[in-house]
Design an enzyme around this catalytic site. Structure first.
Site: not given
Ligand SMILES: *Cc1c(COP(=O)(O)O)cnc(C)c1O
Length: 397
Positions: A113, A184, A209-210, A356
């Site tokens: 990400f 992560d 939040y996911k 997705r």
């Molecule tokens: C959703 C996601 C994020 C989001 O980061 P925030 O700081 O919460 O906005 C970061 N890394 C990964 C791998 C994600 O899937």
């Protein structure tokens, strides 16, 4: 066997909606409404500043961390909650790099990400010690692990394709080469069984939040393996991570164990919503979640491939190599997704061409899978997506 009818009743899903985006933002747990209302009215309103002690606000990051720990194979006392995932990535990576001062490579993959990679770039610049970020193709990670690498920083489930890394195998290979690992779990926590202790991971981070349904902007979590907890150096040395915040010492002393990864004042209202969301997991067996999620994803792939030949599968076909989502490619993926959302089938789009769909057995069953494919087929067969308003990109896709 987990009762998925019972878990479904614990969420508010609007009538007429098939919600396939719990991988991006989980739906509202019914219990969170009452819980947040109580936090506002009785705790904030009634107890005012006293709430830090009497309502347990101060210890909430650790208490909620322990509840998450159970879902990711981590021992009690090894997880703490707060801040955003981007910040937790920065802290974990900084602490991991400090453990290998003689090495300079941060190894990641090109499917990671973007924020994880951006945070690494920013940290490299701040440190100014010549670290390099090497992002190889996901399938080349294993071969790239070597003695020049300081830290292996990976997201277990690829946010675009759902491709799943083998955490135990890669961690073992990394450790054999003296490499520290940062995992992560953004698309893993609540989606599939995770065994942090068993895999020997050094650090892990994730969002709530996911698949954990903590609500928009819910705080992130960080795990520090107990063997590192007394020596890990938190790069962001805020007062809440101090050994004694209310001693108001002029200089920093890291707190006990993972508590040192706390930074500033915790988001009490968001933590209340998250705590209520975690109630849903009591009585849920993650092995049941995994088995059912794979079956739902397999069915979705089978039906889409049979009925929507214009879409090309972008996820691994083997369910054991996937997270809890399925992605398809189409050059007009964005417009197609808008047409679906307009008809109550909510997924999302990731540039350049990925549709997705997340599958969460807690509130999604076979009927929703079949219903979603029927609408998708209608949208594609009728060219219903080709309208100017469906092509117009919104700020969030
Ligand atoms: C959703 C996601 C994020 C989001 O980061 P925030 O700081 O919460 O906005 C970061 N890394 C990964 C791998 C994600 O899937």
């Amino acid at each position: 066997m987990t009762d998925f009818q019972a878990t479904r009743a614990r969420f508010r899903i609007p009538d007429g909606v098939i919600y396939l985006d719990g991988n991006s933002l989980g739906p509202l747990p019914v219990a969170a409404e009452e819980r947040v209302a109580r936090t506002l009215t009785a705790e904030w309103g009634g107890q005012l500043i006293r709430g830090w002690n009497s309502a347990g606000w101060m210890v909430q990051p650790r208490v909620v961390g322990d509840r998450i720990a159970r879902l990711i194979g981590a021992p009690a006392g090894s997880v703490v909650v707060g801040d955003t995932l981007s910040i937790k990535v920065y802290q974990a990576l900084a602490a991991a790099l400090a453990m290998r001062p003689d090495r300079s490579v941060i190894l990641s993959d090109s499917g990671n990400f973007p924020t994880d990679l951006y945070m690494a770039e920013g940290l490299i610049e701040t440190l100014g010690r010549g670290h390099v970020l090497k992002a190889v193709a996901p399938e080349e990670v294993e071969a790239a692990i070597g003695e020049d690498v300081a830290v292996l920083m990976l997201t277990e489930v690829d946010y675009r394709t759902g491709r799943l890394h083998d955490m135990a195998a890669l961690t073992a290979k990394a450790h054999a080469a003296g490499v520290v690992t940062v995992w992560d779990l953004a698309h893993s926590a609540g989606a599939l069984p995770v065994d942090l202790a068993g895999s020997g991971a050094d650090f892990a981070v994730g969002c709530t939040y996911k698949y954990l349904n903590g609500g928009p902007g819910a705080p992130a979590f960080i795990y520090v393996a107990p063997r590192h907890a007394r020596s890990a150096r938190p790069a962001l040395s805020g007062w809440m991570g101090h050994e004694a915040p209310f001693a108001f010492d002029p200089s920093y002393r890291p707190g006990e164990g993972v508590e040192r990864m706390r930074v500033g004042t915790p988001p009490v209202i968001a933590l209340a919503a998250l705590d209520a969301a975690l109630d849903v997991w009591d009585g849920v067996d993650m092995a049941d979640v995994r088995r059912t999620s794979i079956a739902l994803c397999d069915l979705f792939i089978e039906l889409v491939e049979a009925q929507c030949p214009a879409l090309e599968l972008a996820s691994p076909r083997d369910g054991t190599r996937r997270g809890s989502q399925v992605s398809f490619r189409h050059p007009h993926g964005y417009a197609i997704m808008q047409a679906l959302i307009d008809r109550g089938v909510i997924g999302d789009f990731r540039a350049p061409d990925i549709l997705r769909f997340g599958f969460t057995p807690l509130y999604i069953g076979e009927a929703e899978v079949r219903g979603a494919v029927a609408v998708l087929k209608q949208v594609l067969d009728g060219g219903l997506w080709d309208r100017p308003d469906y092509h117009r990109k919104a700020a969030v896709t």
